[in-house]
Motif scaffolding. Structure first.
Motif, PDB file in Angstrom:
ATOM      1  N   LEU A 116     -16.926  86.450  44.235  1.00  0.00           N
ATOM      2  CA  LEU A 116     -18.132  87.010  44.950  1.00  0.00           C
ATOM      3  C   LEU A 116     -18.424  85.956  45.730  1.00  0.00           C
ATOM      4  O   LEU A 116     -18.276  86.347  46.831  1.00  0.00           O
ATOM      5  N   LEU A 117     -18.381  84.826  45.659  1.00  0.00           N
ATOM      6  CA  LEU A 117     -17.994  84.085  46.571  1.00  0.00           C
ATOM      7  C   LEU A 117     -17.391  84.251  48.012  1.00  0.00           C
ATOM      8  O   LEU A 117     -17.195  84.005  49.139  1.00  0.00           O
ATOM      9  N   THR A 118     -15.575  84.565  47.511  1.00  0.00           N
ATOM     10  CA  THR A 118     -15.238  84.524  48.561  1.00  0.00           C
ATOM     11  C   THR A 118     -15.701  86.085  49.521  1.00  0.00           C
ATOM     12  O   THR A 118     -15.563  85.593  49.946  1.00  0.00           O
ATOM     13  N   THR A 119     -16.004  87.275  48.685  1.00  0.00           N
ATOM     14  CA  THR A 119     -16.733  88.402  50.036  1.00  0.00           C
ATOM     15  C   THR A 119     -17.586  87.724  50.185  1.00  0.00           C
ATOM     16  O   THR A 119     -18.288  87.718  52.154  1.00  0.00           O
ATOM     17  N   PHE A 120     -18.819  87.637  49.451  1.00  0.00           N
ATOM     18  CA  PHE A 120     -20.022  85.897  50.943  1.00  0.00           C
ATOM     19  C   PHE A 120     -19.554  86.101  52.386  1.00  0.00           C
ATOM     20  O   PHE A 120     -20.052  85.898  53.300  1.00  0.00           O
ATOM     21  N   LEU A 121     -18.639  84.598  51.566  1.00  0.00           N
ATOM     22  CA  LEU A 121     -17.634  83.670  52.966  1.00  0.00           C
ATOM     23  C   LEU A 121     -17.671  84.492  53.604  1.00  0.00           C
ATOM     24  O   LEU A 121     -17.076  84.533  54.754  1.00  0.00           O
ATOM     25  N   ARG A 122     -16.673  85.712  53.680  1.00  0.00           N
ATOM     26  CA  ARG A 122     -15.799  86.462  54.390  1.00  0.00           C
ATOM     27  C   ARG A 122     -17.165  87.089  55.106  1.00  0.00           C
ATOM     28  O   ARG A 122     -17.110  87.668  56.521  1.00  0.00           O
ATOM     29  N   ASP A 123     -18.050  87.991  54.352  1.00  0.00           N
ATOM     30  CA  ASP A 123     -19.045  88.802  55.871  1.00  0.00           C
ATOM     31  C   ASP A 123     -20.151  87.713  56.280  1.00  0.00           C
ATOM     32  O   ASP A 123     -20.255  87.877  57.741  1.00  0.00           O
ATOM     33  N   LYS A 124     -19.850  86.254  56.220  1.00  0.00           N
ATOM     34  CA  LYS A 124     -20.242  85.520  56.823  1.00  0.00           C
ATOM     35  C   LYS A 124     -19.727  84.816  58.144  1.00  0.00           C
ATOM     36  O   LYS A 124     -20.057  83.929  59.128  1.00  0.00           O
ATOM     37  N   GLY A 125     -18.654  85.466  57.797  1.00  0.00           N
ATOM     38  CA  GLY A 125     -17.221  85.190  59.260  1.00  0.00           C
ATOM     39  C   GLY A 125     -16.237  84.469  59.046  1.00  0.00           C
ATOM     40  O   GLY A 125     -15.357  83.688  59.793  1.00  0.00           O
ATOM     41  N   HIS A 126     -16.226  83.396  57.641  1.00  0.00           N
ATOM     42  CA  HIS A 126     -15.386  82.202  57.470  1.00  0.00           C
ATOM     43  C   HIS A 126     -13.966  82.937  57.281  1.00  0.00           C
ATOM     44  O   HIS A 126     -14.179  84.326  56.616  1.00  0.00           O
ATOM     45  N   LEU A 127     -12.987  82.394  57.244  1.00  0.00           N
ATOM     46  CA  LEU A 127     -11.684  82.440  56.729  1.00  0.00           C
ATOM     47  C   LEU A 127     -11.482  82.182  55.734  1.00  0.00           C
ATOM     48  O   LEU A 127     -11.331  80.616  55.952  1.00  0.00           O
ATOM     49  N   VAL A 128     -11.468  82.786  54.913  1.00  0.00           N
ATOM     50  CA  VAL A 128     -11.223  82.965  53.297  1.00  0.00           C
ATOM     51  C   VAL A 128      -9.980  82.781  52.804  1.00  0.00           C
ATOM     52  O   VAL A 128      -9.674  83.697  52.825  1.00  0.00           O
TER      53      VAL A 128
END
Length: 92
Positions: A21-33
């Motif tokens: 869930l955190l990975t999806t959230f961070l990617r949705d915010k534009g971060h490279l995860v």
């Protein structure tokens, strides 16, 4: 994101419930995860935070450590290892 450059974030335990869930959230915010998790297969599967090598951490801006031993059976087989991984490794 609010005009910031995207961050490169490494998430340990990325295949778990919270990690995914955190990975999806961070990617949705534009971060490279980059997510690593031993249960996701043999690719980049450090089982302990201390096992991450310099090459893995190169260029990473932040590490979110969510990896741990979640199996009751595994913890019962080796309680000392479960304590080391789930408690002591998370503090260091």
């Amino acid at each position: 994101m609010t005009g910031e450059a995207p961050k490169r974030v490494l998430v340990t335990g990325g295949a778990g419930f919270v990690g995914s869930l955190l990975t999806t959230f961070l990617r949705d915010k534009g971060h490279l995860v980059e997510a690593i998790d031993p249960s996701a297969g043999p690719h980049r599967c450090a089982t302990r935070f201390q096992e991450l090598d310099e090459a893995t951490l190169s260029g990473i801006d932040a590490v979110i450590h969510l990896g741990g031993i979640t199996s009751d059976a595994a913890a019962e087989r080796d309680p000392a290892l479960a304590h080391q991984v789930n408690v002591q490794d998370a503090v260091s």
